[in-house]
Design a protein around this motif. Structure first.
Motif, PDB file in Angstrom:
ATOM      1  N   ALA A  83       0.796  -1.204   0.059  1.00  0.00           N
ATOM      2  CA  ALA A  83       0.062   0.064   0.038  1.00  0.00           C
ATOM      3  C   ALA A  83       0.789   1.245   0.083  1.00  0.00           C
ATOM      4  CB  ALA A  83      -1.071  -0.003   1.245  1.00  0.00           C
ATOM      5  N   ALA A  84       2.041   1.348   0.780  1.00  0.00           N
ATOM      6  CA  ALA A  84       2.978   2.249   0.760  1.00  0.00           C
ATOM      7  C   ALA A  84       3.397   2.529  -0.534  1.00  0.00           C
ATOM      8  CB  ALA A  84       4.153   2.189   1.993  1.00  0.00           C
ATOM      9  N   PHE A  85       4.076   1.613  -1.246  1.00  0.00           N
ATOM     10  CA  PHE A  85       4.552   1.529  -2.398  1.00  0.00           C
ATOM     11  C   PHE A  85       3.707   2.255  -3.604  1.00  0.00           C
ATOM     12  CE2 PHE A  85       6.605  -0.740  -6.174  1.00  0.00           C
ATOM     13  CZ  PHE A  85       7.556   0.346  -6.427  1.00  0.00           C
ATOM     14  N   ALA A  86       2.291   1.523  -3.403  1.00  0.00           N
ATOM     15  CA  ALA A  86       1.208   1.834  -4.444  1.00  0.00           C
ATOM     16  C   ALA A  86       0.959   3.677  -4.485  1.00  0.00           C
ATOM     17  CB  ALA A  86      -0.070   1.131  -4.377  1.00  0.00           C
ATOM     18  N   LYS A  87       1.288   4.015  -3.006  1.00  0.00           N
ATOM     19  CA  LYS A  87       0.776   5.209  -2.800  1.00  0.00           C
ATOM     20  C   LYS A  87       1.926   6.043  -3.559  1.00  0.00           C
ATOM     21  CE  LYS A  87      -0.081   8.724   0.759  1.00  0.00           C
ATOM     22  NZ  LYS A  87       0.201   9.117   1.948  1.00  0.00           N
ATOM     23  N   ASP A  88       3.146   5.790  -3.132  1.00  0.00           N
ATOM     24  CA  ASP A  88       4.545   6.621  -3.935  1.00  0.00           C
ATOM     25  C   ASP A  88       4.332   6.420  -5.440  1.00  0.00           C
ATOM     26  OD1 ASP A  88       7.425   7.335  -3.886  1.00  0.00           O
ATOM     27  OD2 ASP A  88       7.455   5.661  -5.306  1.00  0.00           O
ATOM     28  N   LEU A  89       3.798   5.385  -6.070  1.00  0.00           N
ATOM     29  CA  LEU A  89       3.726   5.251  -7.435  1.00  0.00           C
ATOM     30  C   LEU A  89       2.563   5.992  -8.007  1.00  0.00           C
ATOM     31  CD1 LEU A  89       4.154   1.499  -7.911  1.00  0.00           C
ATOM     32  CD2 LEU A  89       5.613   3.145  -8.613  1.00  0.00           C
ATOM     33  N   GLU A  90       1.761   6.533  -7.051  1.00  0.00           N
ATOM     34  CA  GLU A  90       0.683   7.490  -7.319  1.00  0.00           C
ATOM     35  C   GLU A  90      -0.419   6.795  -8.512  1.00  0.00           C
ATOM     36  OE1 GLU A  90       1.476  11.635  -8.264  1.00  0.00           O
ATOM     37  OE2 GLU A  90       3.175  11.713  -7.033  1.00  0.00           O
ATOM     38  N   PHE A  91      -0.671   5.590  -8.122  1.00  0.00           N
ATOM     39  CA  PHE A  91      -1.611   4.709  -8.619  1.00  0.00           C
ATOM     40  C   PHE A  91      -3.031   5.316  -8.740  1.00  0.00           C
ATOM     41  CE2 PHE A  91       1.010   0.838  -8.789  1.00  0.00           C
ATOM     42  CZ  PHE A  91       1.319   0.983  -9.972  1.00  0.00           C
ATOM     43  N   ASP A  92      -3.804   5.470  -9.576  1.00  0.00           N
ATOM     44  CA  ASP A  92      -5.251   5.962  -9.429  1.00  0.00           C
ATOM     45  C   ASP A  92      -6.000   4.544  -9.126  1.00  0.00           C
ATOM     46  OD1 ASP A  92      -7.906   6.536  -9.309  1.00  0.00           O
ATOM     47  OD2 ASP A  92      -7.803   7.505 -11.283  1.00  0.00           O
ATOM     48  N   LEU A  93      -6.359   3.877  -8.043  1.00  0.00           N
ATOM     49  CA  LEU A  93      -6.913   2.588  -7.788  1.00  0.00           C
ATOM     50  C   LEU A  93      -8.452   2.596  -7.973  1.00  0.00           C
ATOM     51  CD1 LEU A  93      -4.267   1.211  -5.126  1.00  0.00           C
ATOM     52  CD2 LEU A  93      -4.260   0.791  -7.873  1.00  0.00           C
ATOM     53  N   ASP A  94      -9.033   3.844  -8.049  1.00  0.00           N
ATOM     54  CA  ASP A  94     -10.557   3.914  -7.899  1.00  0.00           C
ATOM     55  C   ASP A  94     -11.070   3.449  -6.774  1.00  0.00           C
ATOM     56  OD1 ASP A  94     -12.750   4.637  -9.161  1.00  0.00           O
ATOM     57  OD2 ASP A  94     -13.131   2.707 -10.130  1.00  0.00           O
ATOM     58  N   GLY A  95     -10.508   3.761  -5.755  1.00  0.00           N
ATOM     59  CA  GLY A  95     -11.031   3.505  -4.284  1.00  0.00           C
ATOM     60  C   GLY A  95     -10.667   1.875  -3.841  1.00  0.00           C
ATOM     61  N   ARG A  96      -9.998   1.005  -4.711  1.00  0.00           N
ATOM     62  CA  ARG A  96      -9.804  -0.404  -4.227  1.00  0.00           C
ATOM     63  C   ARG A  96      -8.283  -0.437  -4.083  1.00  0.00           C
ATOM     64  NH1 ARG A  96     -11.400  -2.959  -9.857  1.00  0.00           N
ATOM     65  NH2 ARG A  96     -11.052  -0.917 -10.529  1.00  0.00           N
ATOM     66  N   LYS A  97      -7.948  -1.691  -3.204  1.00  0.00           N
ATOM     67  CA  LYS A  97      -6.809  -2.026  -2.984  1.00  0.00           C
ATOM     68  C   LYS A  97      -6.212  -2.959  -3.930  1.00  0.00           C
ATOM     69  CE  LYS A  97      -7.771  -0.863   1.720  1.00  0.00           C
ATOM     70  NZ  LYS A  97      -7.607  -1.362   3.138  1.00  0.00           N
ATOM     71  N   LEU A  98      -4.716  -2.855  -3.737  1.00  0.00           N
ATOM     72  CA  LEU A  98      -4.192  -4.208  -4.327  1.00  0.00           C
ATOM     73  C   LEU A  98      -4.151  -5.276  -3.401  1.00  0.00           C
ATOM     74  CD1 LEU A  98      -1.014  -2.322  -5.883  1.00  0.00           C
ATOM     75  CD2 LEU A  98      -2.984  -2.938  -7.033  1.00  0.00           C
ATOM     76  N   GLY A 174      15.258 -10.219   6.124  1.00  0.00           N
ATOM     77  CA  GLY A 174      14.203  -9.309   6.688  1.00  0.00           C
ATOM     78  C   GLY A 174      14.034  -8.246   5.666  1.00  0.00           C
ATOM     79  N   ASP A 175      14.459  -7.816   4.818  1.00  0.00           N
ATOM     80  CA  ASP A 175      14.386  -6.860   3.789  1.00  0.00           C
ATOM     81  C   ASP A 175      13.241  -7.349   3.033  1.00  0.00           C
ATOM     82  OD1 ASP A 175      16.173  -5.127   4.510  1.00  0.00           O
ATOM     83  OD2 ASP A 175      17.535  -5.533   2.920  1.00  0.00           O
ATOM     84  N   VAL A 176      12.405  -6.272   2.533  1.00  0.00           N
ATOM     85  CA  VAL A 176      11.291  -6.408   1.484  1.00  0.00           C
ATOM     86  C   VAL A 176      11.406  -5.486   0.228  1.00  0.00           C
ATOM     87  CG1 VAL A 176       9.788  -4.963   2.790  1.00  0.00           C
ATOM     88  CG2 VAL A 176       8.783  -6.682   1.016  1.00  0.00           C
ATOM     89  N   LEU A 177      11.747  -6.006  -0.761  1.00  0.00           N
ATOM     90  CA  LEU A 177      11.728  -5.461  -2.200  1.00  0.00           C
ATOM     91  C   LEU A 177      10.601  -5.527  -2.891  1.00  0.00           C
ATOM     92  CD1 LEU A 177      15.389  -6.393  -3.320  1.00  0.00           C
ATOM     93  CD2 LEU A 177      14.811  -4.477  -1.844  1.00  0.00           C
ATOM     94  N   LEU A 178      10.262  -4.473  -3.433  1.00  0.00           N
ATOM     95  CA  LEU A 178       9.059  -4.551  -4.355  1.00  0.00           C
ATOM     96  C   LEU A 178       9.410  -3.569  -5.396  1.00  0.00           C
ATOM     97  CD1 LEU A 178       6.448  -3.175  -1.469  1.00  0.00           C
ATOM     98  CD2 LEU A 178       6.624  -5.624  -2.237  1.00  0.00           C
ATOM     99  N   TRP A 179       8.860  -3.953  -6.835  1.00  0.00           N
ATOM    100  CA  TRP A 179       8.975  -3.326  -8.055  1.00  0.00           C
ATOM    101  C   TRP A 179       7.619  -3.652  -8.905  1.00  0.00           C
ATOM    102  CZ3 TRP A 179      11.834  -7.533  -6.289  1.00  0.00           C
ATOM    103  CH2 TRP A 179      11.532  -8.802  -6.851  1.00  0.00           C
ATOM    104  N   GLU A 180       7.377  -2.734  -9.882  1.00  0.00           N
ATOM    105  CA  GLU A 180       6.063  -2.816 -10.676  1.00  0.00           C
ATOM    106  C   GLU A 180       6.368  -4.472 -11.390  1.00  0.00           C
ATOM    107  OE1 GLU A 180       4.024   0.308 -12.676  1.00  0.00           O
ATOM    108  OE2 GLU A 180       6.067   1.485 -11.696  1.00  0.00           O
ATOM    109  N   SER A 181       5.486  -5.063 -11.851  1.00  0.00           N
ATOM    110  CA  SER A 181       5.646  -6.422 -12.323  1.00  0.00           C
ATOM    111  C   SER A 181       6.166  -6.327 -13.617  1.00  0.00           C
ATOM    112  CB  SER A 181       4.262  -7.108 -12.185  1.00  0.00           C
ATOM    113  OG  SER A 181       3.797  -7.161 -10.645  1.00  0.00           O
ATOM    114  N   TRP A 182       6.203  -5.660 -14.425  1.00  0.00           N
ATOM    115  CA  TRP A 182       6.761  -5.681 -15.715  1.00  0.00           C
ATOM    116  C   TRP A 182       8.457  -5.668 -15.797  1.00  0.00           C
ATOM    117  CZ3 TRP A 182       9.315  -1.311 -15.815  1.00  0.00           C
ATOM    118  CH2 TRP A 182       8.990  -0.098 -15.215  1.00  0.00           C
TER     119      TRP A 182
END
Length: 207
Positions: A83-98, A174-182
């Motif tokens: 959720a924090a990463f999606a916020k940084d990416l400025e996705f327009d999720l139309d009120g839904r969550k990943l 203990g690290d977590v890495l996230l990236w866009e799936s493409w």
């Protein structure tokens, strides 16, 4: 005066799991991964049949959070990081969550690799690291424009990080890495002497 700016940025998220609660017991998570790998005959068979070194539960188990409480807690933590990463990416999720689509264990022995790939049907993908012995493989990320740079010269070895064609990340336990799936990525040769590299990977989708 000429102006130069960076466009079409590729974002990468790196944080410690412990930034969010509930607290994940690292030993319990590692032990659970090892127990599951030992008992999961379907996963062992799939890994062997598909030339996957070591073990993955990717094609055999879809209910890890239901089977083990530590994985249920892990998903709660990952939800917050995503959720924090999606916020940084400025996705327009139309009120839904990943939402979590799938989550699986990877156990890579010394000498093992995981070939370059993407996760085409997801929005955000990532990995959290359970065991990273000395010499364990870094994560290799590839510039997504590489296939279009047919006549481009090589970058200088000391080129700025954001201009490098490949980035190698050596995560800590203990690290977590996230990236866009493409984003294309791979795990190069595991150079650890004896111990296995253990991680848990996952995909999040929208809809």
């Amino acid at each position: 005066m000429a102006q130069i700016e960076s466009l079409f940025v590729t974002r990468l998220y790196r944080a410690s799991l412990s930034e969010y609660r509930p607290k994940i017991d690292a030993d319990e998570l590692e032990n659970s991964c090892l127990v599951i790998a030992e008992d999961d005959e379907a996963g062992q068979t799939w890994s062997e049949a598909n030339g996957y070194p070591g073990y993955t539960s990717y094609a055999s188990l879809t209910d890890l959070p239901w089977r083990f409480p530590v994985f249920a807690d892990l998903v709660k933590v990952l939800d917050k990081h995503v959720a924090a990463f999606a916020k940084d990416l400025e996705f327009d999720l139309d009120g839904r969550k990943l939402k979590l689509e799938d989550l699986w264990i990877n156990i890579l022995p010394p000498g093992g690799t995981h070939a370059s790939h993407i996760h085409p049907h997801s929005v955000i993908s990532g990995t959290t690291y359970v065991s990273m012995p000395k010499g364990a493989s870094a994560l290799k990320l590839e510039d997504p424009r590489s296939a279009r740079m047919m006549a481009a010269p090589a970058r200088k070895k000391d080129a700025r990080r954001k201009l490098q064609p490949f980035i190698y990340l050596a995560p800590d336990v203990g690290d977590v890495l996230l990236w866009e799936s493409w984003l294309r990525h791979e795990v190069p040769l595991n150079m650890a002497d004896e111990d296995e590299r253990i991680s848990v990977s996952f995909n999040y989708s929208w809809g």
